[in-house]
Motif scaffolding. Structure first.
Motif, short mmCIF file in Angstrom:
data_model
loop_
_atom_site.label_atom_id
_atom_site.label_comp_id
_atom_site.label_asym_id
_atom_site.label_seq_id
_atom_site.Cartn_x
_atom_site.Cartn_y
_atom_site.Cartn_z
N PRO A 106 39.82 37.18 14.81
CA PRO A 106 40.34 36.45 13.64
C PRO A 106 40.38 34.94 13.90
CG PRO A 106 42.10 37.63 14.78
CD PRO A 106 40.82 38.04 15.44
N GLY A 163 41.59 30.01 2.61
CA GLY A 163 40.78 31.05 3.23
C GLY A 163 39.88 30.56 4.35
N LYS A 220 43.86 39.20 4.32
CA LYS A 220 42.99 39.62 5.44
C LYS A 220 43.82 40.53 6.34
CE LYS A 220 40.23 35.45 5.09
NZ LYS A 220 40.06 34.08 5.56
N SER A 239 42.27 32.70 9.07
CA SER A 239 43.09 33.87 8.73
C SER A 239 44.57 33.59 8.95
CB SER A 239 42.67 35.06 9.58
OG SER A 239 41.31 35.33 9.38
#
Lengths: 347, 284
Positions: free
Chosen positions: A49, A90, A122, A93
């Motif tokens: 991430p 966005g 997410k 994350s």
């Protein structure tokens, strides 16, 4: 029942459909996508991430996090507010805020506060950040876990074939609900069905001939996906029983759509309307308990769940009785419906 | 011997008009019988009922000794049908089309090849049908109807939309089938086609048969009876039309004067007959 006519219809459809560019394209899509995604997952692993690490001071913990490899660190902006804005847009994350004097506070056991700002949409990334950060913190201060965790992986799901049941379900649904109606609706649209009906061929033979073709198409797609993704695992007899019954059930459903539709346009519209909820409902059943309950009303859930249980749990046939019963009922009712609709057509 | 016997055949759709109303006729073995009428007259409905595709609302029809409703499967072995639409598998070749239907009617693959040769399609038999001309497709449809060599053929508008020279080609094929002894029921809205090919025609209008007769007799009985004479007037030639009743004296006079260049009878066209019988002018 004249099997000679049934086979002739099937052979004709194979020759005809193999020259139909749209059908060939639909045939190749799930096969190629399953292979591409399987290969990419295996070779590249899971993507870490993306995280903005905003350090108000000069903490050594920030370097520790950067070098852990658990997160993909995004270059921090000038302020925490900007970092939050980047998460909202966005572009990351999540964001981690380390306050000034973080290391000193740790050393003096003052329990400093770390702020986490997460993009909840997410889901997987959020879970990894939330779960990974406490572990990193313990490792940084040299603290042992209060208990040792011994991990043992079961069901042997490797990335290569974790998504195989989903791809197979999509392939069978595409073959049954999208391609098979075309077989029948084109015959009606171009009036070739009238020419068949003035021969000795019965409506049941027409339906069976087309089912044989659709069944072969669905099964070949499923088998190619299994071969390409090395998915022959678990209880194979259960797997093939679910695959075969699922293919028959959705091919007959497709034939029912084809019998009801007056022309290719109406057929495509009904197919899309039926296909979407079947695909979405079955593949998203695990997201929440409520969606799981709704999904159980869709026959495609029993196909996907049956394949998963056969592959990953090695479930024997008796354990899948409900799955097989639902698929058999769907197939039987659709077959009777197709013949009745075609029979009503002549008057 | 009567091959097709149709008695009081009626088809009324649930929410529609009566497409065929009390249709009665017989067709002799080896006869070419025409169903003649404008578009929407009910020709296709009558053929649909006789070939087992449409269930009649009332009345009955017997073809080659088989009732079209209760003995439909036995009937199917006796008939060949050429539909109004060119309903072929366009992505398949002409040969593949015939081989598929040969399998359905239990004919041998060699019969398909024989028909491709007979209907002049053997040179292009491996080409996809979508590359065929309309005339070639029509020939292929006729060949398909002949796969199990049925004694009775139903031809629904076999030349509709075809160029005149291709229509002529189809007419020649129909004549050939007639000469082979086939019983043919030909639905058409072309008056000229019916008069060329049919021994008798049933004139159909709004689902009802209004007359059954030979084309020649229909023309004689319903047309104008007159003579068309070209006469010399000085250096020019003029055409005059004389009603048959007054023609004798006038012709004698012109003969005496030596002024007649040509003389022939005027026959009514079937179009005129149709208009006279129905009081409508919609037929071609």
């Amino acid at each position: 029942m004249n099997w000679h006519s049934v086979w002739a219809l099937c052979k004709k459809d194979i020759a005809d459909m193999s020259r139909n560019g749209i059908v060939v394209f639909l045939f190749l899509i799930p096969i190629s996508l399953s292979w591409v995604y399987g290969t990419l997952l295996t070779s590249g692993g899971l993507k870490p991430p993306s995280v903005i690490l905003f350090d108000e001071g000069t903490s050594a913990f920030a370097d520790f996090v950067k070098h852990s490899g658990i997160f993909e660190i995004v270059a921090p902006p000038a302020s925490w507010a900007e970092a939050q804005e980047l998460v909202r847009r966005g572009e990351a994350s999540g964001a981690i805020l380390l306050p000034a004097g973080f290391d000193a506070a740790l050393n003096s056991q003052h329990s400093p506060e770390i702020k986490l700002y997460l993009d909840a949409s997410k889901r997987v990334a959020s879970a990894v950040i939330q779960g990974g950060l406490p572990g990193l913190l313990r490792a940084y201060v040299g603290q042992d876990l209060p208990a040792s965790i011994k991990t043992q992986q079961v069901r042997g799901i490797m990335a290569r074939y974790a998504d195989v049941p989903t791809w197979i379900t999509i392939a069978i649904l595409l073959a049954g609900i999208n391609m098979v109606p075309t077989l029948l609706v084109e015959e009606k649209d171009k009036k070739t069905l009238d020419a068949i009906l003035v021969t000795m061929t019965s409506k049941s033979e027409i339906v069976l001939g087309k089912c044989l073709m659709g069944f072969a198409m669905a099964l070949i797609m499923a088998l190619v996906i299994l071969v390409l993704n090395q998915g022959f695992i678990g209880n194979l007899s259960s797997l093939f029983a679910v695959l075969a019954l699922g293919a028959v059930a959705f091919v007959f459903t497709g034939l029912l759509i084809g019998s009801l539709a007056k022309n290719v346009q109406i057929g495509s519209m009904i197919s899309s309307l039926v296909l979407l909820p079947l695909v979405i409902g079955s593949t998203m059943a695990d997201i929440s308990p409520a969606i799981g309950i709704v999904s159980r009303f869709l026959p495609s859930f029993y196909l996907l769940d049956g394949i998963e249980r056969a592959m990953f749990l090695g479930s024997p046939l008796p354990a899948l009785w409900l799955h097989l019963l639902v698929l058999a009922l769907l197939g039987g009712l659709s077959f009777v419906g197709s013949v009745l609709v075609l029979r009503g057509r002549e008057t | 011997m009567i091959t097709i016997q149709v008695q009081h055949l009626t088809k009324t759709y649930r929410h529609g008009p009566t497409a065929a109303n009390d249709v009665t006729f017989d067709v002799e073995a080896g006869e070419v019988f025409g169903l003649l009428g404008p578009n929407g007259a009910g020709k296709t409905t009558v053929i649909g009922m006789l070939t087992g595709q449409i269930k009649p609302s009332s009345g009955q029809a017997v073809i080659a000794g088989h009732n079209v409703v209760s003995e439909r499967n036995e009937l199917k072995g006796q008939i060949g049908v050429v539909f109004e639409h060119q309903n072929l598998y366009e992505r398949l070749s002409g040969r593949e089309n015939l081989l598929f239907f040969a399998a359905l009617v239990r004919a041998s693959p060699s019969r398909a090849d024989e028909l491709l040769e007979q209907f002049g399609l053997h040179d292009r038999d491996r080409d996809a049908v979508n590359k065929y001309s309309r005339g070639m497709k029509q020939r292929l449809l006729l060949a398909r109807a002949m796969l199990d060599d049925p004694p009775i053929l139903f031809l629904d508008e076999p030349t509709s939309g075809l160029d005149p020279h291709i229509a002529q080609e189809v007419h020649d094929l129909i004549r050939r089938l007639r000469d082979e002894g086939k019983t043919i029921l030909l639905a058409t809205h072309y008056m000229e086609e019916a008069s060329k090919l049919c021994q008798r025609v049933a004139i159909l209008n709004r689902g009802k048969i209004i007359e059954i007769e030979s084309p020649h007799r229909l023309m004689v009985e319903n047309g104008r009876r007159a003579l068309q004479i070209e006469i010399r007037e000085g250096d020019t030639i003029r055409s005059i039309e004389l009603p048959m009743a007054q023609a004798a004296d006038e012709v004698q006079r012109l003969l005496r004067e030596g002024r007649i260049v040509t003389m022939h009878s005027i026959e009514a066209s079937l179009q005129e007959v149709f208009i006279k019988l129905t009081g409508e002018g919609s037929a071609r």
